[in-house]
Design an enzyme around this catalytic site. Structure first.
Site, mmCIF file in Angstrom:
data_model
loop_
_atom_site.group_PDB
_atom_site.id
_atom_site.type_symbol
_atom_site.label_atom_id
_atom_site.label_comp_id
_atom_site.label_asym_id
_atom_site.label_seq_id
_atom_site.Cartn_x
_atom_site.Cartn_y
_atom_site.Cartn_z
ATOM 1 C CG ASP A 62 -10.296 -0.254 4.204
ATOM 2 O OD1 ASP A 62 -9.480 -0.569 3.167
ATOM 3 O OD2 ASP A 62 -9.304 -0.568 5.129
ATOM 4 C CD GLN B 54 -3.780 -4.654 6.237
ATOM 5 O OE1 GLN B 54 -3.572 -3.400 5.461
ATOM 6 N NE2 GLN B 54 -4.000 -5.609 5.819
ATOM 7 C CE LYS C 57 -4.449 -1.993 1.586
ATOM 8 N NZ LYS C 57 -4.504 -3.170 2.628
#
Ligand code: NAP
Length: 283
Positions: free
Chosen positions: A119, A96, A52
């Site tokens: 997200d 995460q 990422k």
């Protein structure tokens, strides 16, 4: 033989589009910024986070990295998120997953401000997705739709069958297909005759988490097959939820694993960071 959808190529196309828009923002003095939080030393999560950050570098998005020890408390994590929510320099916050067992994941996802939830997991953004108004769409599901559309496949009026109803893939991808005017069925472990459902589908999205679940004799001739599954086999190789060799012979389009849906997730994350930044800055 099916046309193999090249997810790697399409993901680069999307990242290049994001990169161009980021350059325009930089010229206006706006630097999009993503904060990435990793708790603990899960090796797979470390790889995801590294990828990422690499993608951020590629598109020109600034990334802030918070790598916390596995004994970080829920309160400490909530405090960090609160600070990032309030920081106007930060446009996106990514926590995460999975988090260590002593931290309530749902509480953490709820703590991220919906406008920074890149997200697309916050119930507010899930709600917007279901009424067809989402700015921040869950990345993997949005990536599936991009793969279909950028391959020139029409969704309108098609019978779409989604296998799996998880909150991160199955449900949101069903909503997105519906928003594209597909006729959508969602199958799960309690579906009575799943073979019959799959046989009737023009588009199949497999998000089951079971290697080679979809066999060649289950699909119709010319079906479009999107394989979300990532299963690590004993030999260390990755395998999708679709029996690629069998289905490739009957499908019109098919995604491989790896190199299909996988690379799209990070590309869509970059797109979400850009969208979050633009909507926060009103540009
Ligand atoms: P999940 O939460 O385990 O959900 C699996 C779904 O499949 C559930 O809804 C389950 O039904 C259904 N299912 C299980 N066995 C079934 C059966 N025999 N027949 C019909 N349906 C069945 O998995 P997920 O998080 O959605 O992930 C699915 C796959 O996608 C995994 O391989 C995962 O690694 C992969 N994935 C890939 C990406 C990416 O970036 N490419 C991102 C996320 C996930 P019930 O609800 O009834 O239990």
């Amino acid at each position: 033989m099916a046309h193999i959808i090249d997810g790697k190529k399409i993901s680069i196309e999307i990242k290049d589009e994001v990169k161009k828009e980021v350059e325009t923002l930089l010229e206006k003095g706006i630097t999009p910024c993503l904060a990435v939080i990793l708790v603990g030393e899960n090796p797979a999560s470390q790889v995801y986070v590294r990828n990422k950050k690499k993608a951020c570098e590629y598109v020109g998005i600034k990334s802030l990295s918070y790598e916390l020890s596995s004994d970080t408390t829920e309160d400490e994590l909530l405090k960090l998120i609160d600070g990032l929510n309030k920081n106007p320099e930060v446009n996106g916050i990514l926590v995460q997953l999975p988090l260590p067992g002593h931290i309530d994941e749902e509480k953490i996802l709820l703590a991220v401000s919906p406008e920074k939830d890149v997200d697309g997991f916050h119930p507010y953004n899930v709600g917007l997705l279901s009424i067809g108004n989402a700015v921040l769409k869950a990345c993997t599901p949005a990536g599936c739709i991009e793969l279909i559309k950028r391959s020139g496949i029409e969704i309108i009026g098609k019978k779409c069958v989604v296998i799996g109803r998880s909150n991160i893939v199955g449900k949101p991808v069903s909503m997105l297909l519906l928003a594209e005017n597909g006729t959508v069925s969602v199958c799960h472990s309690k579906t009575r005759d799943i073979n019959e459902e799959i046989k009737n589908a023009d588009i199949v999205i497999a998000a089951v988490g079971k290697p080679k679940f979809v066999k060649g004799d289950m699909i119709s001739d010319g079906a479009v097959i999107i394989d979300v599954g990532i299963n690590r086999m004993e030999n260390g190789k990755l395998c999708g939820d679709v029996d690629f060799d069998e289905c490739e012979k009957k499908a019109s389009f098919i995604t491989p694993v790896p190199g299909g849906v996988g690379p799209m997730t990070i590309a869509m994350l970059m797109k979400n960071c850009l969208s979050a930044c633009k909507s926060q800055k009103g540009v």
